[in-house]
Every structure is written in structure tokens, then in C-alpha cells.
Design a protein around this motif. Structure first.
Motif, PDB file in Angstrom:
ATOM      1  N   LYS A 151      -6.313  -1.924  -7.781  1.00 50.81           N
ATOM      2  CA  LYS A 151      -4.958  -1.349  -7.821  1.00 50.81           C
ATOM      3  C   LYS A 151      -4.790  -0.263  -6.766  1.00 50.81           C
ATOM      4  O   LYS A 151      -3.747  -0.173  -6.125  1.00 50.81           O
ATOM      5  N   ARG A 152      -5.811   0.555  -6.575  1.00 52.24           N
ATOM      6  CA  ARG A 152      -5.748   1.623  -5.574  1.00 52.24           C
ATOM      7  C   ARG A 152      -5.668   1.031  -4.164  1.00 52.24           C
ATOM      8  O   ARG A 152      -4.908   1.497  -3.323  1.00 52.24           O
ATOM      9  N   SER A 193      -2.213  -0.488  -3.620  1.00 49.84           N
ATOM     10  CA  SER A 193      -1.253   0.594  -3.416  1.00 49.84           C
ATOM     11  C   SER A 193      -1.403   1.169  -2.002  1.00 49.84           C
ATOM     12  O   SER A 193      -0.407   1.404  -1.311  1.00 49.84           O
ATOM     13  N   GLY A 224       0.174  -0.945   0.446  1.00 51.12           N
ATOM     14  CA  GLY A 224       1.607  -1.125   0.279  1.00 51.12           C
ATOM     15  C   GLY A 224       1.953  -2.463  -0.335  1.00 51.12           C
ATOM     16  O   GLY A 224       3.035  -3.005  -0.095  1.00 51.12           O
ATOM     17  N   THR A 267       2.543  -4.735  -3.787  1.00 47.77           N
ATOM     18  CA  THR A 267       2.781  -4.702  -5.228  1.00 47.77           C
ATOM     19  C   THR A 267       2.365  -6.059  -5.781  1.00 47.77           C
ATOM     20  O   THR A 267       2.862  -7.093  -5.315  1.00 47.77           O
TER      21      THR A 267
END
Length: 100
Positions: free
Chosen positions: A90-91, A94, A97, A99
Motif C-alpha cells: 500500500k505504501r 501510494s 501515485g 490507487t
């Protein structure tokens, strides 16, 4: 997603550069984790250059690397830098950029 958006995405692939230190445990993990993330979330819409700073020391100096492994997202802008073995999906997403 429309066909036009897919074409736009394909014409502007992610450009990634991963700096590692030989075959260290963290380097191997970073390569494995990043390849898995790219194949699952970018589906071939990326280019990945893996640079071993032990073999290419001048690049480490030019890039002013202070911690490794280091992932640099060159494109699309803004440029981003992520340090570590990239195990926190997830990091990483993120930071890139993306999703899910």
C-alpha cells in the motif's frame, strides 16, 4: 476505462529506477516485491531499470544516494523516492501515485 484512456496510459508508461546493493537480502526482496507490484498494478505499462551501485559506483555519486534499496519514480511526474525493501504494498502504491 475508455479506450482513449487506455491508449493514453500506454503511451506514458511509468519509468522506474531501482538502486540496490548487490545480492543483499534487502536488495533481493526489493526486486522481488517491486516486480510483483508492477505486474499486478501496472500490467506491463512500465519500464524498470535495476542498478547495482556496487557495479556502477559513479551513479550512486551522481544520484546522491544515501540509503538503499531506493526506488525512484521518474515518470509520471512528480518524481518520487521510496527507500526500503518495498514490502509494504500500500505504501509503495501510494508513493507511485497508484490507487488499487
Amino acid at each position: 476505462m475508455s479506450e482513449q484512456a487506455e491508449t493514453l496510459d500506454e503511451s506514458k508508461p511509468y519509468v522506474l529506477r531501482l538502486f540496490i546493493t548487490g545480492a543483499s537480502l534487502n536488495s533481493v526482496r526489493a526486486v522481488t516485491n517491486l516486480k510483483q507490484i508492477c505486474e499486478e498494478h501496472l500490467e506491463g505499462n512500465y519500464s524498470l531499470e535495476i542498478i547495482d551501485v556496487h557495479q556502477q559506483r559513479e551513479i550512486a555519486q551522481i544520484e546522491q544516494l544515501i540509503a538503499l534499496p531506493l526506488l525512484v519514480k521518474l515518470f509520471p511526474l512528480p518524481e518520487r523516492r521510496l527507500i526500503g525493501d518495498l514490502s509494504e504494498t500500500k505504501r509503495v502504491l501510494s508513493g507511485l501515485g497508484i490507487t488499487p
